[in-house]
Design an enzyme around this catalytic site. Structure first.
Site, mmCIF file in Angstrom:
data_model
loop_
_atom_site.group_PDB
_atom_site.id
_atom_site.type_symbol
_atom_site.label_atom_id
_atom_site.label_comp_id
_atom_site.label_asym_id
_atom_site.label_seq_id
_atom_site.Cartn_x
_atom_site.Cartn_y
_atom_site.Cartn_z
ATOM 1 N N ARG A 81 0.322 -11.730 12.002
ATOM 2 C CA ARG A 81 0.124 -10.298 11.623
ATOM 3 C C ARG A 81 -1.264 -10.040 10.618
ATOM 4 O O ARG A 81 -1.879 -8.957 10.746
ATOM 5 C CB ARG A 81 1.344 -9.682 10.934
ATOM 6 N N ARG A 88 14.077 -10.074 9.599
ATOM 7 C CA ARG A 88 13.228 -9.856 10.928
ATOM 8 C C ARG A 88 12.494 -10.809 11.403
ATOM 9 O O ARG A 88 11.776 -11.420 10.445
ATOM 10 C CB ARG A 88 12.206 -8.575 10.360
ATOM 11 N N ARG A 127 -7.110 3.640 11.939
ATOM 12 C CA ARG A 127 -7.069 2.382 12.510
ATOM 13 C C ARG A 127 -8.159 1.969 13.362
ATOM 14 O O ARG A 127 -8.085 0.567 13.795
ATOM 15 C CB ARG A 127 -5.726 2.152 12.998
ATOM 16 N N LYS A 161 0.637 -1.141 -0.030
ATOM 17 C CA LYS A 161 0.002 0.141 0.012
ATOM 18 C C LYS A 161 0.742 1.384 -0.102
ATOM 19 O O LYS A 161 0.589 2.186 -0.472
ATOM 20 C CB LYS A 161 -1.004 0.037 1.204
ATOM 21 N N ARG A 173 12.142 -11.318 2.316
ATOM 22 C CA ARG A 173 12.863 -9.812 2.624
ATOM 23 C C ARG A 173 14.090 -10.054 3.515
ATOM 24 O O ARG A 173 13.968 -10.682 4.498
ATOM 25 C CB ARG A 173 11.884 -8.973 3.331
#
Ligand SMILES: [Zn+2]
Length: 217
Positions: free
Chosen positions: A166, A155, A88, A13, A122
């Site tokens: 998540r 990470r 949010r 996004k 990643r």
């Protein structure tokens, strides 16, 4: 044209919002970026925000609302904006209604497979923070940063089992907001089932925008 972009972590996004910002000449207002800037500048607001983050707490609605209201009242937001990372919560969405009339809400629906593929590949440099992707943007030497020679790591957040949590958290948090706007018939969903070039997703987004907005836009 006042827009909101919702999308899952790893859904792209930020990238898509930046593209919309360039094309329509409206600012990309990302609350995460504003917070990071305030914290790094050490402003009063930044210190307040850092306090919450250091304690592992969410920044309270009043603080977030104030930050957004201040940003939206700046000159460059006069002809519109694209919000990323806000609202949010429902109280934030209600506060936003007092600040501006939202024209359209873009909801990115990205398949879990695409997200897990992206995020689990990643790698980040320990020394300079450069971001790599083992598939789409691999380093020249495995495990070593091209820019500074630092060590690349994954990470904890980017491991598949954590990504699933998540995503679940994102869905639970965002669903009530999407419903809130759906009642006004201003939600447009962009479905990404498989990995697609940015330009292709942008074409879908532009056509959703241009078919939904008044002709003057
Ligand atoms: Zn590096």
């Amino acid at each position: 044209m006042n827009l909101i972009m919702f999308g899952p972590p790893g859904g792209g996004k930020g990238t898509y919002s930046s593209r919309i910002s360039e094309r329509y000449g409206i600012p990309h207002v990302a609350t995460g970026d504003i917070f990071r800037r305030e914290v790094s500048e050490g402003s009063d607001l930044g210190k307040k925000i850092k306090g919450y983050l250091d304690r592992g707490e969410l920044v309270p609605d009043e603080v977030v609302n104030e930050v957004v209201e201040r940003r939206l009242s700046e000159e460059d937001c006069r002809d519109g904006f694209i919000l990323d990372g806000y609202p949010r919560t429902l109280p934030q969405a209600e506060a936003l209604d007092e600040m501006a009339k939202i024209d359209l809400v873009i909801v990115l629906e990205v398949s879990e497979e695409v997200i897990i593929n992206r995020l689990s590949n990643r790698r980040i440099c320990r020394r300079c923070g450069e971001i790599y992707n083992l598939r789409s943007m691999p380093p020249k030497r495995e495990g070593v940063c091209d820019k500074c020679g630092g060590e690349l790591y994954q990470r904890e957040d980017d491991r598949p089992e954590v990504i699933r949590n998540r995503l679940e958290e994102y869905r639970e948090r965002t669903q009530p907001l999407i419903e809130f706007y759906r009642r006004r018939n201003i939600v447009r969903e962009i479905v990404v089932r498989e990995e697609k070039p940015v330009d292709e997703v942008m074409r879908m987004i532009y056509s959703a925008l241009e078919s939904s907005l008044p002709a003057e836009v």
